[in-house]
Motif scaffolding. Structure first.
Motif, mmCIF file in Angstrom:
data_model
loop_
_atom_site.group_PDB
_atom_site.id
_atom_site.type_symbol
_atom_site.label_atom_id
_atom_site.label_comp_id
_atom_site.label_asym_id
_atom_site.label_seq_id
_atom_site.Cartn_x
_atom_site.Cartn_y
_atom_site.Cartn_z
ATOM 1 N N TYR A 88 0.847 -1.179 0.000
ATOM 2 C CA TYR A 88 0.000 0.000 0.000
ATOM 3 C C TYR A 88 0.887 1.236 0.000
ATOM 4 O O TYR A 88 1.859 1.290 0.766
ATOM 5 C CB TYR A 88 -0.878 -0.031 1.264
ATOM 6 N N ALA A 89 0.565 2.213 -0.862
ATOM 7 C CA ALA A 89 1.405 3.405 -1.001
ATOM 8 C C ALA A 89 1.652 4.049 0.366
ATOM 9 O O ALA A 89 0.726 4.228 1.153
ATOM 10 C CB ALA A 89 0.731 4.400 -1.938
ATOM 11 N N GLY A 90 2.895 4.393 0.623
ATOM 12 C CA GLY A 90 3.232 5.091 1.860
ATOM 13 C C GLY A 90 3.468 4.167 3.042
ATOM 14 O O GLY A 90 3.713 4.647 4.142
ATOM 15 N N HIS A 91 3.360 2.849 2.818
ATOM 16 C CA HIS A 91 3.603 1.909 3.911
ATOM 17 C C HIS A 91 4.631 0.871 3.477
ATOM 18 O O HIS A 91 4.648 0.442 2.338
ATOM 19 C CB HIS A 91 2.310 1.203 4.329
ATOM 20 N N GLU A 92 5.465 0.484 4.422
ATOM 21 C CA GLU A 92 6.503 -0.492 4.145
ATOM 22 C C GLU A 92 5.947 -1.916 4.218
ATOM 23 O O GLU A 92 5.095 -2.198 5.067
ATOM 24 C CB GLU A 92 7.607 -0.377 5.208
ATOM 25 N N GLY A 93 6.453 -2.782 3.358
ATOM 26 C CA GLY A 93 6.240 -4.213 3.536
ATOM 27 C C GLY A 93 4.848 -4.705 3.197
ATOM 28 O O GLY A 93 4.035 -4.009 2.599
ATOM 29 N N ASN A 94 4.620 -5.951 3.599
ATOM 30 C CA ASN A 94 3.368 -6.633 3.302
ATOM 31 C C ASN A 94 2.353 -6.347 4.414
ATOM 32 O O ASN A 94 2.543 -6.734 5.559
ATOM 33 C CB ASN A 94 3.647 -8.138 3.213
ATOM 34 N N LEU A 95 1.259 -5.682 4.035
ATOM 35 C CA LEU A 95 0.278 -5.289 5.043
ATOM 36 C C LEU A 95 -0.455 -6.483 5.653
ATOM 37 O O LEU A 95 -1.100 -6.346 6.685
ATOM 38 C CB LEU A 95 -0.749 -4.321 4.451
ATOM 39 N N LEU A 96 -0.377 -7.637 4.998
ATOM 40 C CA LEU A 96 -1.037 -8.805 5.573
ATOM 41 C C LEU A 96 -0.229 -9.366 6.760
ATOM 42 O O LEU A 96 -0.728 -10.169 7.523
ATOM 43 C CB LEU A 96 -1.229 -9.896 4.512
ATOM 44 N N ASP A 97 1.023 -8.882 6.892
ATOM 45 C CA ASP A 97 1.868 -9.376 7.983
ATOM 46 C C ASP A 97 2.009 -8.394 9.142
ATOM 47 O O ASP A 97 2.725 -8.682 10.087
ATOM 48 C CB ASP A 97 3.283 -9.670 7.449
ATOM 49 N N VAL A 98 1.366 -7.231 9.058
ATOM 50 C CA VAL A 98 1.637 -6.217 10.090
ATOM 51 C C VAL A 98 1.008 -6.603 11.428
ATOM 52 O O VAL A 98 0.102 -7.427 11.490
ATOM 53 C CB VAL A 98 1.127 -4.811 9.666
ATOM 54 N N ASP A 99 1.502 -5.964 12.503
ATOM 55 C CA ASP A 99 0.969 -6.273 13.828
ATOM 56 C C ASP A 99 -0.433 -5.667 14.007
ATOM 57 O O ASP A 99 -0.894 -4.876 13.208
ATOM 58 C CB ASP A 99 1.928 -5.787 14.935
ATOM 59 N N TYR A 100 -1.056 -6.050 15.099
ATOM 60 C CA TYR A 100 -2.444 -5.661 15.348
ATOM 61 C C TYR A 100 -2.634 -4.146 15.320
ATOM 62 O O TYR A 100 -3.573 -3.629 14.724
ATOM 63 C CB TYR A 100 -2.890 -6.225 16.714
ATOM 64 N N GLU A 101 -1.695 -3.463 15.969
ATOM 65 C CA GLU A 101 -1.839 -2.010 16.110
ATOM 66 C C GLU A 101 -1.764 -1.291 14.758
ATOM 67 O O GLU A 101 -2.582 -0.416 14.457
ATOM 68 C CB GLU A 101 -0.740 -1.501 17.039
#
Lengths: 276, 252
Positions: A88-101
């Motif tokens: 997603y533009a402006g965010h690092e890495g794979n958003l399906l792996d991000v933490d809860y927060e």
């Protein structure tokens, strides 16, 4: 600008086996693996959404379109095995792996989901205004006056009578409740709104007005959208480009009018020819 | 200057639902359109007129040939003057071209229910960023030029007669002042008086900055507005003639 870039999205219900992908999909004619019985709700789905663009996803019940949309909206089904990459533009890495927060922040700010079932998205005991305000409060709004003013603005934008703001949501008509959901989704100026079957439960005349309202607000705000529907008319009205899904796979994609008037895939041709 | 160069354009439909039958819509069609020109496309039913317009707008995916468009060289990737091949450019480029320079209208108004006529016509302008009241003002002007009674401006087109709807449709197509306007029988349901109003409006628009490729059935309309006529027969280009040479021929 590419807002969202998804690759290899997959949702599987069941234990899965190494033959699941070959044994399901359009050619296999099923989304259920004959070897292990797992349901491959969606697999091998790649797509991009640009800023301000509307992408339609069509297909019959069970084709995998809602599973795909849930992943795009970072909604997690605890009963499913999921895989794939969402950037997603402006965010690092794979958003399906991000933490809860981080996921919570994204879901409050940049990416909003309008649920197919109104009761999944709203608390009927809250006032209509309260349901919208809740979204603002979770993004850190604190001033009572500011929240009231913003809710009023969103009611006006989504054409809900402002004088009904303080009535319980359960007293609203279906069309008004759908508008409250959309107002709530737009509350924090997201860049992407995912609409899952936006006309479910609305009668035909109300459907058209809700869709027209959404289209107007979507254009005015320049917000991108993914619209999931089994109803070709909905996608035709809203989407610039359209994906057609069947048995958990994307079988065709293109300009919406091209997909509707010059369908290439056998399934799309059948679908278009089945419209009453 | 050439604004559109159609080179060997072909369109074949693979009808899987009809036992994989192939249907030929267009077969090796080539012609040029000059800037500011009004080109009428004629031919019998099934000769490929609508298929041609839909290929130009990319509602149909051409199966062969090129459609080189010079009306938006600022959006082209290559050297200035190369143009954009509408048959080959990707979907996003097509969307950008439609938003900025290419308009299309069919015979039938395809609009969301419960939107007043004036807002239907104003919509393309609003989507280009024109303020709401200016867009509505321009819309009222166009509707009045097409003799749509003022009482209908705020009414819903779904309740209109065929001719009234067609006027809303034509006004909507003209409002954003596209560089290239593709018209598919936009006057078929108009009575003679209204047809004349449509002819007057089209004549005024074309020759300014708009080039038109339009399918028409009515010989009087063609003689009044067109510069040249493209004659199609069974998906093939039969000939392209100046409108003066076309006079008196029977239109299918």
């Amino acid at each position: 600008m590419t807002l969202l870039d998804a690759e290899g999205l997959r949702t599987v219900y069941g234990d899965g086996c190494d033959r699941c992908l070959d044994a399901t999909g359009d050619r296999a004619g099923t989304n259920q693996c004959p070897h292990c019985g797992s349901v491959v709700a969606c697999a091998e789905a790649d797509l991009t959404v640009r800023a301000g663009e509307v992408l339609g996803i069509v297909g019959e019940s069970g084709s995998g379109k809602s599973s795909l949309a849930e992943q795009l909206a970072l909604e997690r089904d605890p009963d499913a095995e999921t895989d794939g990459v969402v950037r997603y533009a402006g965010h690092e890495g794979n958003l399906l792996d991000v933490d809860y927060e981080t996921r919570h922040d994204l879901r409050t700010g940049d990416i909003a989901l309008v649920h197919q079932h109104i009761r999944d998205g709203l608390n009927p005991e809250f006032t209509g205004g309260g349901n919208v305000a809740e979204k603002l409060l979770s993004a850190g709004w604190r001033s009572f006056e500011d929240v009231r003013a913003r809710v009023r603005e969103l009611f006006e934008a989504t054409e809900i009578p402002v004088d009904r703001m303080d009535d319980p949501t359960s007293t609203y008509s279906g069309g008004m409740q759908r508008r409250v959901q959309i107002a709530r989704a737009l509350a924090n100026d997201p860049e992407l709104v995912v609409l899952d079957e936006p006309t479910t439960g609305l009668d035909v005349s109300v459907q058209a007005r809700v869709l027209d309202m959404f289209r107007r607000v979507q254009r005015e705000k320049g917000v991108a959208a993914v619209v999931v529907s089994h109803d070709l008319g909905v996608v035709r009205l809203l989407a610039d480009r359209t994906l057609v899904m069947r048995h958990g796979r994307v079988v065709e994609s293109g300009l919406t009018d091209r997909v509707m008037e010059d369908p290439h895939h056998e399934y799309t041709q059948t679908l278009i020819n089945s419209v009453i | 200057m050439t604004v559109l160069s159609v080179e060997g354009l072909s369109k074949t439909f693979d009808m899987h639902v009809l036992g994989d039958t192939q249907v030929v819509g267009l077969d090796d069609v080539s012609f040029d359109v000059r800037e500011g020109e009004f080109l009428a496309v004629v031919g019998e039913s099934g000769s490929g007129k609508s298929s041609l317009l839909k290929c130009l707008y990319r509602t149909y995916d051409p199966t062969g040939g090129r459609i080189v468009y010079h009306g938006a060289d600022e959006l082209a990737d290559g050297d200035a003057g190369d143009g954009i091949d509408l048959a080959a450019c990707d979907d996003r480029e097509v969307i950008a071209l439609r938003d900025a320079t290419i308009g299309y209208t069919s015979q039938f108004l395809d609009e969301i229910p419960r939107v007043p006529a004036v807002d239907v016509v104003a919509r393309p302008l609003r989507e280009q960023g024109v303020p709401a009241e200016d867009a509505r003002g321009e819309a009222r002007e166009l509707l009045s030029r097409l003799d749509l009674p003022e009482a209908l401006w705020e009414a819903y087109p779904a309740t209109f007669s065929g001719g009234e709807r067609q006027r809303v449709n034509l006004a909507q197509a003209l409002s954003p002042r596209p560089t290239l306007l593709l018209l598919d029988e936009p006057t078929s349901a108009l009575d003679p008086e209204t047809r004349q109003a449509a002819i007057d409006l089209l004549r005024e628009y074309v020759g300014e900055d708009t080039t038109v490729v339009g399918v028409f059935h009515n010989t009087a309309v063609i003689e009044a507005v067109a510069d040249r006529v493209v004659v199609l027969d069974d998906g093939k280009l039969q000939r392209v003639v100046p409108v003066a040479d076309f006079e008196g021929e029977v239109v299918g």
